[in-house]
Design a protein around this motif. Structure first.
Motif, PDB file in Angstrom:
ATOM      1  N   ALA A   1      -2.966   5.781  -7.465  1.00 38.01           N
ATOM      2  CA  ALA A   1      -4.397   5.826  -7.786  1.00 38.01           C
ATOM      3  C   ALA A   1      -5.252   5.574  -6.545  1.00 38.01           C
ATOM      4  O   ALA A   1      -6.300   6.205  -6.358  1.00 38.01           O
ATOM      5  CB  ALA A   1      -4.720   4.795  -8.864  1.00 38.01           C
ATOM      6  N   ALA A   2      -4.804   4.663  -5.700  1.00 39.66           N
ATOM      7  CA  ALA A   2      -5.542   4.384  -4.465  1.00 39.66           C
ATOM      8  C   ALA A   2      -5.576   5.620  -3.577  1.00 39.66           C
ATOM      9  O   ALA A   2      -6.619   5.962  -2.997  1.00 39.66           O
ATOM     10  CB  ALA A   2      -4.902   3.209  -3.729  1.00 39.66           C
ATOM     11  N   PHE A   3      -4.443   6.298  -3.465  1.00 36.50           N
ATOM     12  CA  PHE A   3      -4.408   7.483  -2.606  1.00 36.50           C
ATOM     13  C   PHE A   3      -5.226   8.623  -3.215  1.00 36.50           C
ATOM     14  O   PHE A   3      -5.868   9.390  -2.487  1.00 36.50           O
ATOM     15  CB  PHE A   3      -2.971   7.927  -2.356  1.00 36.50           C
ATOM     16  CG  PHE A   3      -2.875   9.072  -1.402  1.00 36.50           C
ATOM     17  CD1 PHE A   3      -3.377   8.964  -0.107  1.00 36.50           C
ATOM     18  CD2 PHE A   3      -2.307  10.277  -1.801  1.00 36.50           C
ATOM     19  CE1 PHE A   3      -3.305  10.033   0.777  1.00 36.50           C
ATOM     20  CE2 PHE A   3      -2.228  11.345  -0.921  1.00 36.50           C
ATOM     21  CZ  PHE A   3      -2.728  11.222   0.369  1.00 36.50           C
ATOM     22  N   GLU A   4      -5.232   8.753  -4.524  1.00 40.73           N
ATOM     23  CA  GLU A   4      -6.062   9.776  -5.167  1.00 40.73           C
ATOM     24  C   GLU A   4      -7.532   9.531  -4.860  1.00 40.73           C
ATOM     25  O   GLU A   4      -8.293  10.474  -4.582  1.00 40.73           O
ATOM     26  CB  GLU A   4      -5.828   9.786  -6.681  1.00 40.73           C
ATOM     27  CG  GLU A   4      -4.529  10.416  -7.115  1.00 40.73           C
ATOM     28  CD  GLU A   4      -4.422  11.879  -6.664  1.00 40.73           C
ATOM     29  OE1 GLU A   4      -5.414  12.628  -6.811  1.00 40.73           O
ATOM     30  OE2 GLU A   4      -3.351  12.258  -6.147  1.00 40.73           O
ATOM     31  N   ALA A   5      -7.956   8.269  -4.918  1.00 44.95           N
ATOM     32  CA  ALA A   5      -9.349   7.935  -4.586  1.00 44.95           C
ATOM     33  C   ALA A   5      -9.643   8.271  -3.129  1.00 44.95           C
ATOM     34  O   ALA A   5     -10.714   8.806  -2.799  1.00 44.95           O
ATOM     35  CB  ALA A   5      -9.608   6.459  -4.856  1.00 44.95           C
ATOM     36  N   LEU A   6      -8.704   7.972  -2.256  1.00 43.06           N
ATOM     37  CA  LEU A   6      -8.886   8.238  -0.828  1.00 43.06           C
ATOM     38  C   LEU A   6      -8.902   9.742  -0.551  1.00 43.06           C
ATOM     39  O   LEU A   6      -9.712  10.226   0.258  1.00 43.06           O
ATOM     40  CB  LEU A   6      -7.764   7.566  -0.045  1.00 43.06           C
ATOM     41  CG  LEU A   6      -7.882   7.555   1.490  1.00 43.06           C
ATOM     42  CD1 LEU A   6      -9.177   6.898   1.924  1.00 43.06           C
ATOM     43  CD2 LEU A   6      -6.689   6.821   2.094  1.00 43.06           C
ATOM     44  N   LYS A   7      -8.049  10.489  -1.217  1.00 42.65           N
ATOM     45  CA  LYS A   7      -7.996  11.945  -1.015  1.00 42.65           C
ATOM     46  C   LYS A   7      -9.314  12.619  -1.377  1.00 42.65           C
ATOM     47  O   LYS A   7      -9.764  13.543  -0.698  1.00 42.65           O
ATOM     48  CB  LYS A   7      -6.879  12.563  -1.875  1.00 42.65           C
ATOM     49  CG  LYS A   7      -5.514  12.531  -1.248  1.00 42.65           C
ATOM     50  CD  LYS A   7      -4.578  13.565  -1.875  1.00 42.65           C
ATOM     51  CE  LYS A   7      -4.540  13.509  -3.385  1.00 42.65           C
ATOM     52  NZ  LYS A   7      -3.552  14.475  -3.954  1.00 42.65           N
ATOM     53  N   SER A   8      -9.927  12.144  -2.460  1.00 44.94           N
ATOM     54  CA  SER A   8     -11.146  12.798  -2.951  1.00 44.94           C
ATOM     55  C   SER A   8     -12.419  12.259  -2.299  1.00 44.94           C
ATOM     56  O   SER A   8     -13.507  12.797  -2.529  1.00 44.94           O
ATOM     57  CB  SER A   8     -11.244  12.629  -4.474  1.00 44.94           C
ATOM     58  OG  SER A   8     -11.315  11.241  -4.804  1.00 44.94           O
ATOM     59  N   ALA A   9     -12.291  11.234  -1.487  1.00 45.04           N
ATOM     60  CA  ALA A   9     -13.472  10.631  -0.854  1.00 45.04           C
ATOM     61  C   ALA A   9     -14.063  11.564   0.189  1.00 45.04           C
ATOM     62  O   ALA A   9     -13.342  12.174   0.981  1.00 45.04           O
ATOM     63  CB  ALA A   9     -13.104   9.300  -0.217  1.00 45.04           C
TER      64      ALA A   9
END
Length: 652
Positions: A245-253
Motif C-alpha cells: 500500500a505504501a508503494f502504491e501511494a508512492l507510485k501514484s504521487a
C-alpha cells in the motif's frame, strides 16, 4: 587489599576481560574506525538468534550484577556514589567499567541520554536510593521522548524496612512508572542477573529508557548465576500488505515529500533516506529537533519543520500530495502552524512508518500504517522504485520539482539572512551586546563539519533551529518535546564520553545554564572537555516573550542579574572566554574548540547578546488575560504588543 586473587580468577572465567581493562583509560577511547565497526556489528547481529547463556557459576550477587553489565557491553555508568550500591560499585574498576562521578543526578541522566544517542548503545545511570534516583526523573522523562535506550538503575531501601518510612525511602517504582518503557524489579536476589539483562534488552528493543529496581540488600549474598549476552530482536521493513500500500501511494504521487524523524537516525537509515530522495527527486524535510535526520548538503534537503524551523520545509510540505513520514510519531508540537503558516497538507495521503504500533495514526490519521524499521522500509521503497521506474508518476516531472525545491530553499535563505543581519528594531546591536541571530549565524559558519551540537530549551536555543545544519546522523542532541531546561551541556558531555574524537558543543541560555553549571566541575575532574556557548541576555527569554505579547510587558520573574559566567567557570578550573563583538564570535569558538580538541580542556563561551527574542513557543496555548475582579483590572489586556519585543533595552 580486599581483592583476593581467588575472587578475581573466578570472575575472569565467566567472561573474558575487556582489552586493556587494567587501564581505565583504555575504556574511554572510541576512534572513528572502532565506533563505526561496533555500530555495524550491532546492526548485523540483530537477527533474533541468541547464544545460550554460559554455564552457571558460583559468585556473589554483586559480582553477578556487574558481570551482567559487562555482558551487556557497559563501559560507562553515570551517577553519584551511594552506599546503596557500593558493594557493586567497588567492582567497577576491575570490570573495566568507568564510573563517571557527577555533581547532580539530573545531569547524570542527561549524560547517559547523550551517550546513548551518540553511540547507539545503552546509556546507564545509577543513584542512591531515595533522593539520588528521584533527582534523575526529569532526565529520564527527556530520554523517554527522545527514544533513548537508557537504563535507570534505582537501588531502593532494604526489603526488611520497606514501608516503614526509614532513611531515604521512597517508592521509586511509582515515581518512574510514567517515564520509562518498562519497569524491571528484582523480586529475589537469585534473579539479579536475569532481571538486569532484561532491563537492557527492553531498553534497546523498545527504543526508550527502562528502570532496573534493586533492593539494596540484594547486592549481598551469593549463588549460582548464568550470565548471558545481549539479545537483539530482528526488525522488519513492515508487513507485506502495508508495504504494498505504501508503494502504491508512492507510485501514484505527483509531488511526494519525505518527512524524516528521529527513528530514521536510530535505525541508521539516513543514507537510505538520501538515496530515496535522490531517486525520486523529492524534497526531504526533518521533524522538530531532528535536524540530523537528513544531510544538509543534499539537494533535496529543505530543513526542519516545527518551531522556528525552515519555511522552505513547510512550504514544500504544504504542496505535497503524498507524505512519507518515516521514523516519526508526528508529535503535534512538531506540526503546529509556524510563522503564520498552517502548512500541514490535510488533503495529502499520509504514509506513516514507525516501529511502535502505539504511535501509528495516534496524532494524525494515516492512510497507510507501516509498523516497521525506518531504514529497512526506506531500502524496500528504493528497491521497488528501481524495479518499477516506469510506473512511478513523479519521475516524469523530476527536473521541475527539483527546481521548485531549489527555489523554496533560496527564498528561505534570503528571508533568514534578512532577519539575521537586520540591525534595526527595539534592540539594535552595540555597546557590547550582539544580535542573537547574528551570533547563531557566526557559530554555524565556524562549527567544524563533524561537530556534535546539543541545544537546551529556551528562546535563543530554539532560534538556533533555523541555523543548525548537519551532514551526519547522531550529531544533534536536544531535549525534544519534553522541553526541559538544563539538558545541553550534560548531553554534550555524554556524547563526548562516547566519541572523544569529535568536537562536542552545547548551546544554552543563561537561565538554563544556571541549572547545569555545577557540572563544569565534572568536566574538569573527569576530564570530559566540551565547549559550552552561554547566551547571556539577562532574562528567561522564552517566558518573557509571553509576557511581552500577552501580559503588557509586565516582567514577573523573568529578568535575571547574574555574575560573570566566565569568571565562575575559571574559578571551577575550566577555560572561559567572554565575547561582546560579532567579529570575535568565530575566532572565540575556534579557540574554545582548540582547548577541547588539542589541550583536553573544557571552555565556557559567554556570549553577551541583546534582549531581542524570536517567536513564542505556544501561540496555540496562550490568550490575552481577562480579569473580573476590580483589584486586577489593571492587568487586563486587549491586544498583543505592538513591538513584539521586550521594552527594557540592555545598557552597560
Amino acid at each position: 587489599m580486599g581483592r583476593g586473587p581467588r575472587a578475581a580468577a573466578t570472575v575472569a572465567r565467566i567472561l573474558p576481560r575487556p582489552l586493556g581493562a587494567g587501564s581505565l583509560a583504555a575504556t574511554r577511547i572510541a576512534t572513528p574506525a572502532t565506533w563505526k565497526a561496533s555500530q555495524q556489528q550491532r546492526r548485523t547481529s540483530a537477527t533474533g538468534v541468541n547464544d545460550r547463556p554460559a554455564a552457571p557459576v558460583h559468585m556473589t550477587n554483586s559480582e553477578a550484577f556487574v558481570e551482567q553489565l559487562r555482558a551487556m557491553e557497559v563501559k560507562n555508568v553515570f551517577g553519584i556514589v551511594g552506599s546503596a550500591f557500593m558493594d557493586a560499585l567497588d567492582l567497577f574498576p576491575d570490570a573495566g567499567i568507568r564510573f563517571v562521578s557527577v555533581q547532580h543526578e539530573q545531569n547524570s541522566g542527561h549524560m547517559a541520554d547523550g551517550y546513548a544517542r551518540m553511540s547507539g548503545k545503552h546509556g546507564v545511570v545509577i543513584g542512591q536510593n531515595g533522593p539520588g534516583v528521584t533527582n534523575s526523573v526529569t532526565a529520564i522523562a527527556a530520554a523517554y521522548w527522545a527514544h533513548s535506550p537508557v537504563v535507570m538503575i534505582t537501588p531502593e531501601c532494604g526489603t526488611m524496612v520497606k514501608g516503614l518510612g526509614g532513611f531515604q525511602e521512597c517508592d521509586s517504582m511509582k515515581i518512574f512508572e510514567a517515564v520509562v518503557k518498562e519497569q524491571c524489579h528484582v523480586h529475589h536476589p537469585a534473579r539479579i542477573a536475569e532481571i538486569t539483562g532484561r532491563a537492557f534488552d527492553l531498553a534497546y528493543s523498545m527504543n526508550g529508557p527502562t528502570q532496573l529496581n534493586i533492593p539494596r540488600d540484594y547486592f549481598y549474598g551469593e549463588g549460582k548465576y548464568a550470565i548471558r549476552s545481549v539479545r537483539q530482536p530482528e526488525r522488519s521493513a513492515g508487513g507485506p500488505a502495508s508495504l504494498d500500500a505504501a508503494f502504491e501511494a508512492l507510485k501514484s504521487a505527483k509531488n511526494p515529500v519525505l518527512l524524516l524523524g528521529g527513528g530514521t537516525v536510530l535505525a541508521g537509515g539516513v543514507d537510505a533516506a538520501a538515496r530515496l530522495a535522490t531517486l525520486l527527486g523529492c524534497p526531504a524535510a526533518c521533524t522538530y529537533l531532528h535536524n540530523d535526520a537528513f544531510p544538509a548538503s543534499h539537494p533535496s534537503w529543505v530543513g526542519p519543520i516545527g518551531y522556528l524551523g525552515h519555511r522552505s520545509a513547510m512550504r514544500c510540505l504544504s504542496e505535497a500530495d503524498v507524505v512519507l513520514a518515516v521514523g516519526t510519531r508526528l508529535n503535534p508540537f512538531c506540526t503546529n502552524p509556524q510563522y503564520g503558516i498552517s502548512y500541514w497538507p490535510e488533503e495529502a495521503k499520509l504514509v506513516q512508518v514507525d516501529c511502535d504500533p502505539k504511535r501509528l495514526s495516534f496524532t494524525k490519521a494515516a492512510d497507510v500504517e507501516v509498523m516497521g524499521d525506518a531504514k529497512l522500509f526506506l531500502e524496500e521503497m528504493i528497491s521497488r522504485v528501481e524495479q518499477s521506474k516506469s510506473s512511478v508518476q513523479c519521475l516524469a516531472t523530476l527536473s521541475e520539482r527539483q527546481a521548485a525545491t531549489k527555489k523554496h530553499k533560496e527564498t528561505w535563505e534570503a528571508e533568514l539572512d534578512a532577519e539575521t543581519y537586520d540591525k534595526g528594531g527595539v534592540h539594535p546591536p552595540g555597546n557590547g551586546f550582539m544580535k542573537p541571530r547574528a551570533v547563531l549565524r557566526e557559530l554555524e559558519k565556524s562549527l567544524p563539519e563533524d561537530a556534535v551540537v546539543a541545544t537546551d530549551i529556551g528562546n535563543i536555543s530554539s532560534v538556533a533551529n533555523s541555523y543548525l545544519r548537519f551532514n551526519k546522523p547522531r550529531h544533534f542532541l536536544a531535549p525534544m518535546s519534553y522541553g526541559n531546561c538544563g539538558y545541553s551541556s550534560p548531553a554534550a558531555m555524554g556524547a563526548k564520553v562516547a566519541r572523544p574524537d569529535l568536537p562536542c558543543v552545547a548551546y544554552c541560555g543563561e537561565g538554563a545554564w544556571g541549572m547545569q553549571l555545577m557540572d563544569t566541575l565534572t568536566m574538569v575532574r573527569e576530564k570530559i572537555p566540551v565547549t559550552v556557548c552561554v547566551f547571556n541576555n539577562g532574562q528567561w527569554g522564552a517566558e518573557k516573550k509571553n509576557q511581552v505579547l500577552w501580559f503588557g510587558d509586565r516582567y514577573v520573574g523573568t529578568n535575571l542579574e547574574n555574575p560573570s559566567f566566565a569568571a565562575i567557570a575559571k574559578a571551577m578550573g575550566a577555560e572561559a572566554i567572554t565575547v561582546t563583538e560579532i567579529d570575535e564570535v568565530g575566532p572565540a569558538l575556534k579557540k574554545a574548540l582548540d582547548f577541547q580538541m588539542k589541550e583536553g580542556k573544557p571552555c565556557i563561551l559567554e556570549l553577551m547578546v541583546t534582549k531581542e527574542l524570536g517567536d513564542p513557543f505556544r501561540r496555540d496555548a496562550m490568550k490575552l488575560p481577562k480579569r473580573l475582579l476590580q483589584r486586577y483590572k489593571g492587568t487586563e489586556e486587549f491586544e498583543e504588543s505592538k513591538t513584539q519585543q521586550p521594552v527594557d533595552v540592555r545598557s552597560r
